[in-house]
Design an enzyme around this catalytic site. Structure first.
Site, mmCIF file in Angstrom:
data_model
loop_
_atom_site.group_PDB
_atom_site.id
_atom_site.type_symbol
_atom_site.label_atom_id
_atom_site.label_comp_id
_atom_site.label_asym_id
_atom_site.label_seq_id
_atom_site.Cartn_x
_atom_site.Cartn_y
_atom_site.Cartn_z
ATOM 1 N N ASP A 131 44.122 148.231 -14.520
ATOM 2 C CA ASP A 131 44.585 149.183 -13.524
ATOM 3 C C ASP A 131 43.452 149.670 -12.633
ATOM 4 O O ASP A 131 42.284 149.526 -12.966
ATOM 5 C CB ASP A 131 45.155 150.439 -14.204
ATOM 6 C CG ASP A 131 46.338 150.153 -15.110
ATOM 7 O OD1 ASP A 131 46.348 149.121 -15.772
ATOM 8 O OD2 ASP A 131 47.233 151.001 -15.173
ATOM 9 N N ASP A 158 46.992 145.441 -12.402
ATOM 10 C CA ASP A 158 48.093 146.311 -12.824
ATOM 11 C C ASP A 158 48.205 147.481 -11.839
ATOM 12 O O ASP A 158 47.719 147.388 -10.717
ATOM 13 C CB ASP A 158 47.801 146.773 -14.261
ATOM 14 C CG ASP A 158 49.052 147.085 -15.061
ATOM 15 O OD1 ASP A 158 50.071 147.462 -14.464
ATOM 16 O OD2 ASP A 158 49.007 146.960 -16.295
#
Ligand code: NAG
Ligand code: NAG
Ligand code: NAG
Ligand code: NAG
Ligand code: NAG
Ligand code: NAG
Ligand code: NAG
Ligand code: NAG
Ligand code: NAG
Ligand code: NAG
Ligand code: NAG
Ligand code: NAG
Length: 620
Positions: A404, A423
């Site tokens: 992420d 992500d």
């Protein structure tokens, strides 16, 4: 079609034994160190396209060399004044297999999101330097590649047009000075890979390596192209010199200068600053930099390359991470779980982040300059919610799935960031935040903006100048939304649609100038777990969507209710009850609007929004 003879020769010329390191520093290594330009070099550069590099080495681009000159001292006629700028390279899994643990190389472990990339030779190179005036960069590809043709080079984001010329084997790009720096992707159109869907793992297929993953001898009509990217990516990060308050004194008695090489621990440091001078440092795959309570500042000098991850443990009000060095997660396995010997055993609590630790909301974290490479997991989560000022930050080589972007904690500002990200990229879970000038290169999982997973109260979020330069979503998905602006369902039960919390609200979002180049996902894909209000997206430009059969371009707002069947409210407090306003939305240059009647799922706008919300959103 991608397999031009130039590429083939390039690969063959560089093919190396699978094991064993190769040292091939190319050309000169004359670096610049003056008040207009600073470049750097690693004498332990290792050109190695397929296996882990030695601890003390830095992976060097197999293809590119880059030199930089201040404009005025440059010129492609005489090539005066050019200095070397080391070109780094990051490869999928950092050349490891699907390892279970740092000490167990046998295949196994969780599916990690890497599919055909190692077989195709996908890699990401980058170079970075500090500048204070316009520069010209000279890019030379390895022997065997065709002479560059400036008309067949695309520089992304395409918002800025650069002066591009060529001479012989080299390409020259003038890069104007900007105090915000410049982050650009240089893409040779004879070196592209088209990602086709259809892999048995839900990812991609490839037609070049019969012994490789998801091989097909030829593509059929359902193996659709969903993304096109350079095989040998090249990013240029030109950064302004940092202000003096972001460079600690190396000689102060309050600074601990880490000895180069293997680092076993920093926990005995008594000083407040940890300083990585130019050089290579490694913690190993089962260790990371746990900082003692005294340390509130970690500095990565330009030319430092640290294989590790940072964990703070300070209560100082001001905490810093500065410097234009590199922090690389390349020695870790995917989702390395610190509490389980750094093995591949995913834990949201204890899997290793590149940035973690005890920081709380009464602390401020300044992060300016670093590049993180090859993150093994979510890249930043602190124990609390420090106000974060992140600028001139770069994330590269995020080939794993769950990589992420950072948490954007309350009252934080984020600007001038390059994210290669697997992500959730911009996590707008908190209020009073501002995000500006991001360049995003998205791989396969979750949206660019993510605001779901749980009901939230979030207000006053602004974002502007977000340039998405690549995406390659393998299929349409609502749980991990294929979208520029997404909201996942509740992570506790991702199939329920009756678990919205109607006393919570996401409101007062203003997203401006959101652009997506090439093949793009939908604009919005929301599972509303709370009410929405006063959400404005102004200025959206999408080049194109993958074929409609994939559904990837379809904007969706699913019907959600609370446990009693009451529909979430969109626009409950806004004039006319309109809670989502989209202005100046273009797809492939066509302006989409309600008035033009081209917004529907079977029209250019591809808005497939549940009828329950009609009247509560608009496209102007
Ligand atoms: C440049 O290369 C030479 C020869 O490999 C080496 O001795 C020297 O340390 C290098 N300089 C830098 C700045 O890396
Ligand atoms: C394409 O190939 C995939 C897998 O190899 C197969 O499942 C699919 O049916 C094929 N589609 C067509 C149209 O041939
Ligand atoms: C650091 O140096 C300053 C003076 O330059 C001195 O006052 C201070 O006590 C020193 N601190 C340590 C930890 O040695
Ligand atoms: C750190 O301090 C502890 C306790 O004083 C000691 O046992 C350990 O050897 C020290 N570690 C290093 C790397 O100096
Ligand atoms: C953080 O510091 C405290 C003491 O201030 C100590 O008890 C704790 O173990 C430290 N945590 C880590 C992860 O080092
Ligand atoms: C900051 O917050 C933490 C946790 O809420 C608390 O323990 C600490 O005392 C606070 N520090 C200051 C300086 O207020
Ligand atoms: C942001 O800062 C302002 C002013 O200091 C404060 O009133 C507000 O509560 C903060 N917002 C959040 C979400 O913490
Ligand atoms: C909104 O957030 C910004 C920070 O991005 C802050 O400066 C501003 O005060 C906030 N506005 C309100 C009304 O809280
Ligand atoms: C949002 O705020 C409301 C009102 O303060 C509160 O009732 C609700 O529980 C909050 N929602 C969340 C998810 O915290
Ligand atoms: C559902 O309805 C019941 C009865 O009217 C009420 O007591 C309860 O609070 C409601 N639940 C929600 C989530 O609104
Ligand atoms: C909606 O946002 C605008 C400006 O961003 C603000 O002036 C207005 O008060 C907001 N409306 C509501 C209902 O919060
Ligand atoms: C595109 O797909 C959507 C649903 O995914 C469908 O409603 C629509 O009719 C399709 N459009 C065309 C032009 O086929």
């Amino acid at each position: 079609m991608w397999l031009t003879s130039g590429f083939l020769v390039g690969v063959l010329a560089l093919s190396l034994p699978i094991s064993g390191a190769t040292f091939l520093p190319r050309g000169a290594n004359t670096t610049a160190a003056n008040d207009k330009l600073q470049t750097w070099w690693h004498s332990s550069g290792e050109v190695n396209p397929s296996t882990p590099v030695l601890d003390g080495n830095v992976r060097q681009s197999r293809v590119y060399t880059v030199e930089v000159a201040t404009t005025g001292n440059s010129g492609n006629s005489g090539d005066h004044g050019y200095y070397d700028s080391f070109v780094y390279e990051s490869i999928p899994r950092s050349g490891n297999g699907m390892r279970l643990s740092p000490t167990n190389d046998s295949l196994g472990g969780n599916v990690d999101g890497v599919s055909i990339e190692p077989d195709v030779g996908i890699n990401m190179a980058w170079t970075q330097f500090l500048y204070a005036s316009d520069v010209t960069i000279k890019i030379t590809r390895a022997k065997g590649y065709a002479q560059p043709d400036p008309s067949k080079v695309v520089i992304r984001p395409t918002t800025t047009s650069y002066d591009v010329t060529s001479k012989g084997q080299s390409l020259y790009i003038k890069i104007p000075y900007s105090a915000n720096g410049q982050k650009l992707s240089v893409e040779f159109q004879d070196d592209l890979w088209s990602y086709h869907t259809g892999g048995s793992d839900g990812l991609f297929v490839q037609n070049v390596d019969p012994n490789g993953h998801n091989y097909v001898s030829s593509y059929n009509s359902t193996e659709t192209i969903v993304g096109v990217e350079p095989i040998n990516a090249l990013l240029i990060f030109a950064s302004a010199f940092p202000p003096s308050d972001q460079v600690p004194s190396e000689s102060s008695n309050d600074t601990y200068v880490v000895p180069q090489g293997s680092v076993t621990t920093l926990q005995n440091v008594t000083q407040s600053t940890v300083y990585f001078a130019p050089g290579v440092y490694w913690f190993g795959g089962a260790n990371h930099a746990i900082l003692p309570p005294s340390v509130s500042w970690v500095h990565f000098a330009p030319g430092s390359y640290v294989k590790g991850a940072i964990e703070y443990n300070t209560t100082a009000p001001l905490v810093r991470a500065t410097g234009h060095g590199v922090l690389s997660g390349e020695q870790y396995v995917y989702q390395a779980n610190v509490a389980d010997g750094y093995t591949n055993n995913k834990s949201d609590a204890t899997s290793l982040r590149m940035w973690s630790g005890s920081l709380m909301s009464n602390q401020t974290w300044i992060c300016h300059g670093p590049t993180i490479a090859a993150p093994p997991f979510n890249t930043m989560d602190f124990d609390g919610e420090p106000v974060s000022y992140v600028s001139d930050y770069k994330q590269v080589g995020a080939f794993f799935w769950q990589t992420d972007g950072m948490e954007v904690y309350p009252n934080s500002t984020f600007s001038d960031i390059f994210y290669h990200v697997g992500d959730d990229c911009i996590k707008t879970y908190y209020s009073d935040v501002d995000v500006q000038r991001l360049v995003v290169w998205k791989t396969t999982n979750d949206p660019i903006f993510q605001m779901g997973w749980a009901p939230r109260n979030v207000t006053n979020v602004t974002a502007s100048d977000i340039n998405v330069v690549h995406t390659r979503y393998p299929s349409a998905n609502s749980v991990v939304p294929t979208a520029l602006i997404g909201a996942s369902p509740n992570y506790l039960n991702s199939s329920a649609t009756n678990n919205a919390n109607l006393s919570s609200r996401i409101a007062n979002f203003n997203l401006n100038n959101l652009r997506c180049e090439g093949l793009c996902p939908s604009l919005v894909r929301w599972n509303p777990l709370q009410n929405f209000d006063n959400f404005t997206v102004s200025g959206v430009s999408i080049d194109s969507f993958p074929p409609n059969s994939t559904g990837i371009g379809q904007s969706v707002i699913n019907k959600f209710t609370n446990a009693n069947g009451t529909l979430v409210s969109i626009g409950g407090e806004s004039p006319g009850g309109v809670g989502l306003t989209i202005r100046d939305y273009y797809v492939g240059g066509e302006k989409i609007s309600i008035a033009a009647n081209n917004w529907q799922s079977d029209q250019a706008g591809q808005m497939n929004i549940d009828a329950a919300y009609w009247g509560h959103w608009t496209i102007e």
